[in-house]
Motif scaffolding. Structure first.
Motif, short mmCIF file in Angstrom:
data_model
loop_
_atom_site.label_atom_id
_atom_site.label_comp_id
_atom_site.label_asym_id
_atom_site.label_seq_id
_atom_site.Cartn_x
_atom_site.Cartn_y
_atom_site.Cartn_z
N GLN A 71 28.77 -11.82 50.01
CA GLN A 71 27.80 -12.83 49.59
C GLN A 71 28.43 -14.22 49.51
O GLN A 71 27.78 -15.17 49.09
CB GLN A 71 27.21 -12.47 48.23
N GLY A 72 29.72 -14.34 49.85
CA GLY A 72 30.40 -15.63 49.83
C GLY A 72 31.07 -15.96 48.52
O GLY A 72 31.47 -17.09 48.28
N CYS A 73 31.21 -15.00 47.64
CA CYS A 73 31.86 -15.20 46.34
C CYS A 73 33.30 -14.73 46.44
O CYS A 73 33.56 -13.53 46.58
CB CYS A 73 31.11 -14.42 45.25
N THR A 74 34.24 -15.66 46.39
CA THR A 74 35.66 -15.32 46.45
C THR A 74 36.38 -16.01 45.32
O THR A 74 35.87 -16.93 44.69
CB THR A 74 36.28 -15.75 47.78
N GLY A 78 38.94 -11.35 39.76
CA GLY A 78 38.30 -10.21 40.38
C GLY A 78 37.11 -9.77 39.56
O GLY A 78 36.70 -10.43 38.60
N ALA A 79 36.56 -8.62 39.91
CA ALA A 79 35.40 -8.09 39.21
C ALA A 79 35.88 -7.33 37.98
O ALA A 79 36.57 -6.33 38.10
CB ALA A 79 34.59 -7.18 40.12
N GLY A 80 35.50 -7.82 36.82
CA GLY A 80 35.92 -7.20 35.56
C GLY A 80 34.80 -6.38 34.95
O GLY A 80 33.62 -6.71 35.06
N LEU A 81 35.19 -5.32 34.29
CA LEU A 81 34.25 -4.43 33.63
C LEU A 81 33.75 -5.07 32.35
O LEU A 81 34.53 -5.49 31.50
CB LEU A 81 34.94 -3.09 33.35
N MET A 82 32.43 -5.16 32.19
CA MET A 82 31.84 -5.80 31.02
C MET A 82 31.35 -4.80 29.98
O MET A 82 31.17 -5.15 28.82
CB MET A 82 30.64 -6.67 31.45
N THR A 83 31.10 -3.56 30.38
CA THR A 83 30.59 -2.53 29.48
C THR A 83 31.64 -1.44 29.31
O THR A 83 32.61 -1.40 30.07
CB THR A 83 29.30 -1.91 30.07
N PRO A 84 31.46 -0.57 28.35
CA PRO A 84 32.41 0.54 28.23
C PRO A 84 32.36 1.44 29.47
O PRO A 84 31.31 1.57 30.10
CB PRO A 84 31.93 1.32 27.00
N PRO A 85 33.50 2.05 29.84
CA PRO A 85 33.49 2.95 30.99
C PRO A 85 32.53 4.12 30.77
O PRO A 85 32.42 4.64 29.67
CB PRO A 85 34.93 3.45 31.08
N GLY A 86 31.85 4.49 31.81
CA GLY A 86 30.89 5.58 31.70
C GLY A 86 30.12 5.74 32.99
O GLY A 86 30.49 5.18 34.03
N PRO A 87 29.00 6.44 32.95
CA PRO A 87 28.22 6.63 34.18
C PRO A 87 27.51 5.35 34.64
O PRO A 87 27.27 5.18 35.83
CB PRO A 87 27.21 7.72 33.81
N VAL A 88 27.20 4.44 33.72
CA VAL A 88 26.57 3.17 34.07
C VAL A 88 27.50 2.05 33.61
O VAL A 88 27.84 1.95 32.43
CB VAL A 88 25.19 3.02 33.40
N GLU A 89 27.94 1.22 34.56
CA GLU A 89 28.88 0.13 34.25
C GLU A 89 28.36 -1.17 34.83
O GLU A 89 27.70 -1.19 35.87
CB GLU A 89 30.25 0.43 34.84
N VAL A 90 28.64 -2.27 34.14
CA VAL A 90 28.27 -3.60 34.61
C VAL A 90 29.56 -4.38 34.85
O VAL A 90 30.46 -4.40 34.00
CB VAL A 90 27.38 -4.34 33.59
N ARG A 92 31.36 -8.16 36.29
CA ARG A 92 31.11 -9.60 36.45
C ARG A 92 32.30 -10.23 37.13
O ARG A 92 33.45 -9.91 36.84
CB ARG A 92 30.89 -10.25 35.09
N MET A 93 32.00 -11.17 38.04
CA MET A 93 33.05 -11.88 38.77
C MET A 93 32.67 -13.35 38.83
O MET A 93 31.54 -13.69 39.19
CB MET A 93 33.20 -11.30 40.17
N VAL A 94 33.60 -14.23 38.47
CA VAL A 94 33.38 -15.68 38.55
C VAL A 94 33.90 -16.15 39.90
O VAL A 94 35.06 -15.93 40.24
CB VAL A 94 34.08 -16.41 37.40
N CYS A 95 33.05 -16.79 40.69
CA CYS A 95 33.39 -17.24 42.03
C CYS A 95 34.11 -18.59 41.99
O CYS A 95 34.14 -19.26 40.95
CB CYS A 95 32.13 -17.36 42.87
N ASP A 96 34.65 -18.99 43.15
CA ASP A 96 35.31 -20.30 43.25
C ASP A 96 34.35 -21.45 42.99
O ASP A 96 34.73 -22.47 42.43
CB ASP A 96 35.93 -20.47 44.64
#
Length: 113
Positions: A71-74, A78-90, A92-96
């Motif tokens: 999508q052009g986001c570099t 990197g992509a960091g985990l925002m929720t506790p580990p489990g079957p559903v995770e969110v 987030r990554m901050v782009c340039d």
């Protein structure tokens, strides 16, 4: 013969150690210092402050980073985990360009939010 070799080695070690005691002007090379500038507080593309969350990698971090790259986001950490580990995770990554890319992964099947 072995005793003679041992004696010669001991004398060489003692004399070598004594020779290094007299040297006082020893130059020490220091590694270059890397300077990193940090902007506080960070603002996104709309001027809203970006909440700082410590980076935590997750199982699908690489998958979300590859999705963001398409999508052009570099950049960033990197992509960091925002929720506790489990079957559903969110993630987030901050782009340039200071936009935020988010993805939700359910059982390792990720889609952009």
């Amino acid at each position: 013969m072995k005793r003679l070799l041992l004696a010669v080695t001991c004398v060489a070690v003692v004399l070598g150690g004594c020779a290094s005691v007299g040297k006082k002007n020893v130059a020490v090379r220091q590694a270059p210092v890397r300077v990193v500038t940090v902007q506080a507080p960070a603002l996104d593309a709309q001027g809203q402050p970006i909440a700082h969350v410590a980076f935590r990698p997750g199982i699908s971090s690489v998958t979300v980073e590859n999705m963001a790259k398409k999508q052009g986001c570099t950049g960033g950490v990197g992509a960091g985990l925002m929720t506790p580990p489990g079957p559903v995770e969110v993630y987030r990554m901050v782009c340039d360009n200071r936009t935020i890319y988010q993805a939700k992964c359910e059982l390792r099947q990720c889609r952009a939010i």
